[in-house]
Each structure stands twice: as structure tokens, then as C-alpha cells.
Design an enzyme around this catalytic site. Structure first.
Site, mmCIF file in Angstrom:
data_model
loop_
_atom_site.group_PDB
_atom_site.id
_atom_site.type_symbol
_atom_site.label_atom_id
_atom_site.label_comp_id
_atom_site.label_asym_id
_atom_site.label_seq_id
_atom_site.Cartn_x
_atom_site.Cartn_y
_atom_site.Cartn_z
ATOM 1 N N CYS A 266 0.844 -1.312 -0.005
ATOM 2 C CA CYS A 266 -0.010 0.035 0.052
ATOM 3 C C CYS A 266 0.800 1.222 -0.020
ATOM 4 C CB CYS A 266 -1.077 0.127 1.259
ATOM 5 S SG CYS A 266 -1.964 1.554 1.375
ATOM 6 N N ASN B 182 0.493 -3.307 -7.443
ATOM 7 C CA ASN B 182 -0.424 -2.324 -6.499
ATOM 8 C C ASN B 182 -0.157 -0.908 -7.363
ATOM 9 O OD1 ASN B 182 -1.626 -0.881 -4.548
ATOM 10 N ND2 ASN B 182 -0.749 -2.401 -2.942
HETATM 11 O O1 RRO Z 1 -6.196 1.984 1.149
HETATM 12 C C1 RRO Z 1 -5.497 2.602 0.383
HETATM 13 O O2 RRO Z 1 -5.034 3.740 0.327
HETATM 14 C C2 RRO Z 1 -4.826 1.687 -0.762
HETATM 15 C C3 RRO Z 1 -4.157 0.653 -0.491
HETATM 16 BR BR1 RRO Z 1 -4.417 -0.360 1.190
HETATM 17 C C4 RRO Z 1 -3.296 -0.060 -1.393
HETATM 18 O O3 RRO Z 1 -3.045 -1.253 -1.458
HETATM 19 N N1 RRO Z 1 -3.405 0.509 -2.702
HETATM 20 C C5 RRO Z 1 -3.855 1.696 -3.035
HETATM 21 O O4 RRO Z 1 -3.687 2.350 -3.974
HETATM 22 N N2 RRO Z 1 -4.683 2.459 -1.830
#
Ligand code: RRO
Length: 305
Positions: free
Chosen positions: A129, A193
Site C-alpha cells: 500500500c 499495486n
Molecule cells: O487504502 C489505500 O489507500 C490503498 C491500499 Br491499502 C493499497 O494497497 N493501494 C492503494 O492504492 N490504496
């Protein structure tokens, strides 16, 4: 065309899955998608405790993709176990549960809580993330930190649940991260991601998102994602890859399969077209048939041969 594939050793009827974060826990897709016909619902990353995420605004559209700084908003593992997972299981849908944490032990505890839970086909270990407090928390940017998390999850998780490590494109050598997490026990890899980005509002002349930077998704990152899948499949041809990044059509999905993905996730495209998953499955099947493939499996990695 035989479209069946697998997540690790778990068979799934379609190679098309949701992407984590883009369809929450599956409920809002139900009117548009046969949840039992898709490969799996990949859930929004869950943490040990509920979280409200980063300040709004936390989504921005750009001409080539979407930027988000959600910041891990979600119900926490208790909410998932009490509400969302039973709801999916009652419908016969498979859940691929994305887990996230700040410490290695957080991931291990989440994997423990998910052992033997009906309908949980496997775990996507979100070590990438971009919207965390410090870059040091992006485990996927360091092979040692990444493998520590994966080893802890493998030790804690149900042996029947495959674990896929979700990798970040924001690294200089994705193959070394991939090797490290596979050596630590990952059954597969989810790539990629979002890519770290920034949008500035020309009126306020300040960063548009409350979180300042955010993760870029959508068509802009598709060639980056495809390159990552290609490089990792070339180095580790036996390792299953769940490919994602800007897939909007069957021909987009086909490129990921030819590069080495045995399944794909569709995320950002769902915001414009909630029925995209069924459409992309049908388009991919037709594209494989036109090219003379009898099965999806025959096409995986074909571009390398
Ligand atoms: O929740 C987020 O801000 C988020 C996550 Br966990 C992720 O893995 N990838 C993303 O673009 N946003």
C-alpha cells in the site's frame, strides 16, 4: 475454451477476479456480476482494527488513470468475519482476502483469524500500500522486509489457503522482491499495486488529495504492470501470477496472460462499468478461441516462447 485456472492449488472457474480496494467486499457488485462465476472477490485490505482512512478528498481522476489516498479505510477483521465473509460464503462466492498491517505480527494474527473460514479461497498479502505513514512501512520495497511478512503469514495461515504477495511497482528490481517472497513461502504473486503519484489542483495550487501523494491506477499503469509480470514470469516461470493494472478489455487481459499471468484482477475499470468482469471474461474467451487456444492454461506465458 476451457477458462478454468487456479489460485495456488485452489481451482477457480474464471481467470477474472475483482481487484482489491475497487469493489469493497463484493456486495455492491452483486446486481451486475454473478459472484459465483468470477474467479474470486478480492476484498479491500483488512486490518486488525477498523480504520477511517486519510482525510478527504481521497480520490482524483486524471485523463489517464485514477489517484487514491484512501489510507486503508475498512471495518477491521471482526467486521469482516461477522458480516462480509459469511455474506459471500452464503452466495457460494470465493473470497480472496487481502490483509494489511503495520507490523509483521499484525499480518500473522490476521492469517490466524482467517484459518478455516468458509469461502476463504486464499490470502493476498498486501505489503505494497503506497498510502502509509512512511515509505519504510512499504514492506514490498525491501526484499528482506517483504520476506519477513510472507514467512510469518505462511507459518500462521491455513495450509489449504494459498498466499499471494502483492508487489509494488515502485522498486528498482521487482524480480529480487519476487524471489525473496517466493523463497519465504508465497504460493503466488499479485502484480501490481498502484504506482505512487501526485495531482496538484491548479485553482488552489495545492496537492488535491488530503493524503498529498496517492496511488495511480488505471490505463496509465498498464504497460508498467505488464512489464513487471513479464520480468517476473521470465525469472520464475513456475510461480502463479495474478496480474493487474489498468485492465479494461479482454485484449488487455490477454496481454497479461501472454506475459505470464494465470489470472487477472480488474479494478479501476469497474467504476465506469460495474459489469466489466463478466464482459472481460467473455472477451478473453473469444480472443483465446480466435487465436486457436483450447484453454486459458495453454496461453499463459505464450509470449515468452
Ligand atoms: O487504502 C489505500 O489507500 C490503498 C491500499 Br491499502 C493499497 O494497497 N493501494 C492503494 O492504492 N490504496
Amino acid at each position: 475454451v476451457d477458462m478454468s485456472t487456479a489460485l495456488g492449488a485452489v481451482p477457480i472457474p474464471s481467470p477474472v477476479l475483482t481487484a482489491s480496494g475497487c469493489s469493497a467486499f463484493g456486495r455492491e457488485l452483486e446486481p451486475f456480476v454473478d459472484l459465483t462465476a468470477i474467479g474470486a472477490v478480492v476484498t479491500k485490505s483488512v486490518q486488525l482494527r477498523p480504520r477511517s482512512g486519510r482525510p478527504t478528498p481521497r480520490m482524483a481522476e486524471t485523463p489517464s488513470g485514477m489517484l487514491n489516498s484512501i489510507g486503508l479505510q475498512g471495518p477491521g477483521i471482526d467486521g469482516l468475519l461477522d458480516g462480509e465473509l459469511p455474506w459471500l460464503a452464503e452466495r457460494g462466492a470465493r473470497a480472496f482476502v487481502s490483509i494489511a498491517g503495520v507490523r509483521v505480527e499484525d499480518f500473522a494474527e490476521l492469517a490466524t483469524r482467517l484459518r478455516g473460514v468458509p469461502g476463504v479461497a486464499g490470502l493476498e498479502v498486501n505489503i505494497s500500500c503506497p498510502n502509509v505513514e512512511s515509505r519504510g512501512e512499504v514492506f514490498a520495497c525491501d526484499p528482506v522486509a517483504a520476506s519477513d511478512v510472507v514467512a510469518a503469514v505462511r507459518a500462521a495461515a491455513d495450509p489449504a489457503q494459498p498466499i499471494y504477495a502483492k508487489l509494488s511497482p515502485d522498486v528498482t528490481d521487482i524480480v529480487s522482491v519476487a524471489r525473496a517472497v517466493v523463497d519465504a513461502g508465497a504460493d503466488g504473486l499479485s502484480m501490481i499495486n498502484t504506482l505512487l503519484g501526485l495531482v496538484i489542483d491548479p485553482d488552489t495550487m495545492k496537492p488535491l488529495l488530503g493524503g498529498i501523494t496517492g496511488g495511480l491506477s488505471g490505463p496509465a499503469i498498464r504497460p508498467v504492470a505488464l512489464r513487471c509480470v513479464w520480468q517476473v514470469h521470465a525469472a520464475l516461470p513456475e510461480v502463479p501470477i495474478l496480474g493487474m493494472g489498468g485492465i479494461r478489455s479482454g485484449l488487455d487481459a490477454l496481454q497479461f496472460v501472454l506475459a505470464g499471468a494465470s489470472a487477472v484482477s480488474v479494478g479501476t475499470a469497474v467504476f465506469n462499468d460495474p459489469s466489466a468482469l463478466g464482459r472481460i471474461h467473455a472477451e478473453l474467451a473469444a480472443a483465446l478461441e480466435t487465436r486457436g487456444f483450447a484453454s486459458l492454461r495453454e496461453a499463459v506465458g505464450y509470449a515468452h516462447r
